[in-house]
Design a protein around this motif. Structure first.
Motif, mmCIF file in Angstrom:
data_model
loop_
_atom_site.group_PDB
_atom_site.id
_atom_site.type_symbol
_atom_site.label_atom_id
_atom_site.label_comp_id
_atom_site.label_asym_id
_atom_site.label_seq_id
_atom_site.Cartn_x
_atom_site.Cartn_y
_atom_site.Cartn_z
ATOM 1 N N GLU A 49 0.833 -1.207 0.000
ATOM 2 C CA GLU A 49 0.000 0.000 0.000
ATOM 3 C C GLU A 49 0.864 1.252 0.000
ATOM 4 N N ALA A 50 1.998 1.186 0.689
ATOM 5 C CA ALA A 50 2.846 2.366 0.843
ATOM 6 C C ALA A 50 3.723 2.643 -0.370
ATOM 7 N N VAL A 51 4.259 1.576 -1.023
ATOM 8 C CA VAL A 51 5.313 1.828 -2.024
ATOM 9 C C VAL A 51 5.058 1.185 -3.386
ATOM 10 N N ALA A 52 4.085 0.268 -3.514
ATOM 11 C CA ALA A 52 3.849 -0.353 -4.822
ATOM 12 C C ALA A 52 3.422 0.712 -5.827
ATOM 13 N N ALA A 122 20.560 -5.157 -2.848
ATOM 14 C CA ALA A 122 20.741 -3.722 -3.078
ATOM 15 C C ALA A 122 20.550 -2.929 -1.796
ATOM 16 N N GLY A 123 19.820 -3.499 -0.866
ATOM 17 C CA GLY A 123 19.547 -2.890 0.422
ATOM 18 C C GLY A 123 18.692 -3.859 1.208
ATOM 19 N N ALA A 124 18.557 -3.614 2.513
ATOM 20 C CA ALA A 124 17.809 -4.562 3.334
ATOM 21 C C ALA A 124 17.180 -3.869 4.529
ATOM 22 N N LEU A 220 26.834 -10.574 8.676
ATOM 23 C CA LEU A 220 26.670 -9.132 8.451
ATOM 24 C C LEU A 220 27.680 -8.600 7.440
ATOM 25 N N ASN A 221 28.766 -9.331 7.215
ATOM 26 C CA ASN A 221 29.760 -8.878 6.238
ATOM 27 C C ASN A 221 29.142 -8.706 4.856
ATOM 28 N N GLY A 222 28.139 -9.532 4.541
ATOM 29 C CA GLY A 222 27.496 -9.426 3.236
ATOM 30 C C GLY A 222 26.634 -8.192 3.081
ATOM 31 N N LEU A 223 26.324 -7.525 4.184
ATOM 32 C CA LEU A 223 25.525 -6.295 4.154
ATOM 33 C C LEU A 223 26.381 -5.056 4.369
ATOM 34 N N ASP A 224 27.658 -5.242 4.607
ATOM 35 C CA ASP A 224 28.545 -4.128 4.921
ATOM 36 C C ASP A 224 28.574 -3.112 3.789
ATOM 37 N N GLY A 225 28.339 -1.858 4.127
ATOM 38 C CA GLY A 225 28.374 -0.792 3.140
ATOM 39 C C GLY A 225 27.102 -0.597 2.355
ATOM 40 N N LYS A 226 26.142 -1.485 2.508
ATOM 41 C CA LYS A 226 24.863 -1.368 1.796
ATOM 42 C C LYS A 226 23.857 -0.600 2.652
ATOM 43 N N PRO A 227 22.867 0.042 2.034
ATOM 44 C CA PRO A 227 21.814 0.670 2.833
ATOM 45 C C PRO A 227 21.034 -0.402 3.605
ATOM 46 N N VAL A 228 21.042 -0.299 4.920
ATOM 47 C CA VAL A 228 20.388 -1.288 5.772
ATOM 48 C C VAL A 228 19.616 -0.554 6.860
ATOM 49 N N ALA A 276 7.710 4.695 7.531
ATOM 50 C CA ALA A 276 8.639 5.809 7.350
ATOM 51 C C ALA A 276 10.068 5.305 7.245
ATOM 52 N N ALA A 277 10.421 4.307 8.066
ATOM 53 C CA ALA A 277 11.761 3.720 8.001
ATOM 54 C C ALA A 277 11.999 3.064 6.644
ATOM 55 N N LEU A 278 11.000 2.351 6.139
ATOM 56 C CA LEU A 278 11.127 1.717 4.826
ATOM 57 C C LEU A 278 11.318 2.766 3.735
ATOM 58 N N ARG A 279 10.560 3.841 3.788
ATOM 59 C CA ARG A 279 10.698 4.888 2.770
ATOM 60 C C ARG A 279 12.097 5.496 2.793
ATOM 61 N N ARG A 280 12.626 5.725 3.986
ATOM 62 C CA ARG A 280 13.987 6.280 4.059
ATOM 63 C C ARG A 280 15.005 5.308 3.467
ATOM 64 N N LEU A 281 14.810 4.010 3.758
ATOM 65 C CA LEU A 281 15.712 3.016 3.181
ATOM 66 C C LEU A 281 15.650 3.047 1.659
ATOM 67 N N LEU A 282 14.459 3.089 1.109
ATOM 68 C CA LEU A 282 14.322 3.081 -0.350
ATOM 69 C C LEU A 282 14.932 4.328 -0.962
ATOM 70 N N ASP A 283 14.816 5.466 -0.294
ATOM 71 C CA ASP A 283 15.464 6.677 -0.785
ATOM 72 C C ASP A 283 16.984 6.495 -0.804
ATOM 73 N N ARG A 284 17.527 5.850 0.227
ATOM 74 C CA ARG A 284 18.976 5.604 0.283
ATOM 75 C C ARG A 284 19.417 4.626 -0.803
ATOM 76 N N VAL A 285 18.582 3.603 -1.071
ATOM 77 C CA VAL A 285 18.895 2.673 -2.150
ATOM 78 C C VAL A 285 18.910 3.399 -3.483
ATOM 79 N N ARG A 286 17.923 4.235 -3.710
ATOM 80 C CA ARG A 286 17.850 4.958 -4.972
ATOM 81 C C ARG A 286 19.076 5.864 -5.145
#
Length: 290
Positions: A49-52, A122-124, A220-228, A276-286
């Motif tokens: 509902e929020a992001v589709a 790409a992010g998590a 966690l090494n696999g997520l290092d440096g990615k938007p999380v 709101a947290a999800l939206r911020r993450l998606l902005d960081r991924v973009r």
């Protein structure tokens, strides 16, 4: 509710698995939603509902849940199996990477997948789970998973869950509890309401020995440096504040910790703070994608 398509694919070992697809742009990674132990793709209706539309959203039913087929061998109901299923889906759809949104078990699957193939992430958003879990939460889950239940109707089911889990979502009204059970349960032909998962998923979970669990922190090494984003319910009995803080320290400045007030394990994405947290993450991924 945002429109979606019910789609299926076959796992490498021949089980027909289901996912929901909500349309969105093909020129950016999709949002891939992975549910908790007893949950299914319906849990992520608030995310859709929020992001589709702005984002393509895929919500998977792990084997033995929702509209996915059961595994004839319950010994395969393991996180590593689910990782293989997720990779099969990504490969079949030609998806190079995705933004993973994983609740509890889904978050563990995300961490395992990142440890095996970090380029697919790409992010998590890791929802209320970490490399270490609180034994109290595990014991609570063991107390109910795999035990069949039946109710006469949706209202009765909602009342039963409110009585059993009211301390997890203490602010919820009856309508919220009925919405919750409609995601978790299904209606039989006779009108009775039952849990929407294969009771056999409890077999390997119940046999796990906490004292022999491997050290998962290296994942966690696999997520290092990615938007999380690390999402934690303030009242969670599974995911401690100490573990959440350590995760953010180890992941560094690319990670954000969000504590959702007044809820336990796990935030349901009905909370404004979670979306709101999800939206911020998606902005960081973009931004990271350029």
């Amino acid at each position: 509710m945002k429109p979606f398509e019910d789609r299926h694919f076959n796992s490498a070992d021949g089980i027909r698995l289901h996912y929901r697809e909500y349309a969105g742009p093909a020129d950016q990674p999709p949002v891939l939603c992975l549910p908790g132990l007893t949950r299914n793709s319906r849990d992520f209706e608030p995310v859709a509902e929020a992001v589709a539309g702005e984002w393509r959203v895929l919500a998977l039913d792990f084997r033995g849940r929702g509209l996915s087929g059961p595994d004839p061998d319950p010994r395969r109901y393991l996180p590593k199996t689910y990782v293989r299923d997720v990779l099969k889906l990504l490969d079949q759809l030609g998806i190079a990477d995705a933004v993973f949104v994983g609740t509890s078990l889904g978050g563990l699957v995300t961490m395992l997948l990142a440890g095996d193939d970090e380029e697919r992430v790409a992010g998590a958003l890791i929802n209320d789970i970490g490399p270490e879990v609180d034994p109290a939460g595990i014991e609570r889950i063991r107390g109910y998973v795999g035990k069949p239940q039946r109710w006469a109707g949706w209202t009765e089911a909602g009342q039963a869950f409110q009585a059993a889990q009211g301390d997890v979502y203490p602010a919820w009204k009856p309508a919220a509890w009925e919405r919750y059970v409609r995601r978790l349960c299904r209606e039989n032909e006779d009108g009775s309401i039952v849990l929407d998962y294969d009771m056999a998923i409890a077999e390997p979970f119940g046999q796990a020995n906490d004292s022999t669990q491997p050290n998962l922190w290296p994942l966690l090494n696999g997520l290092d440096g990615k938007p999380v984003t690390i999402l934690r319910g303030e009242r969670s009995d599974l995911f401690s504040a100490e573990v959440a803080d350590r995760m953010v320290r180890e992941l560094g400045e690319a990670a954000e910790l969000v504590t959702v007030p007044g809820v336990g394990h796990a935030p349901s994405f009905d909370e404004p703070e979670s979306i709101a947290a999800l939206r911020r993450l998606l902005d960081r991924v973009r931004t990271a994608q350029g």
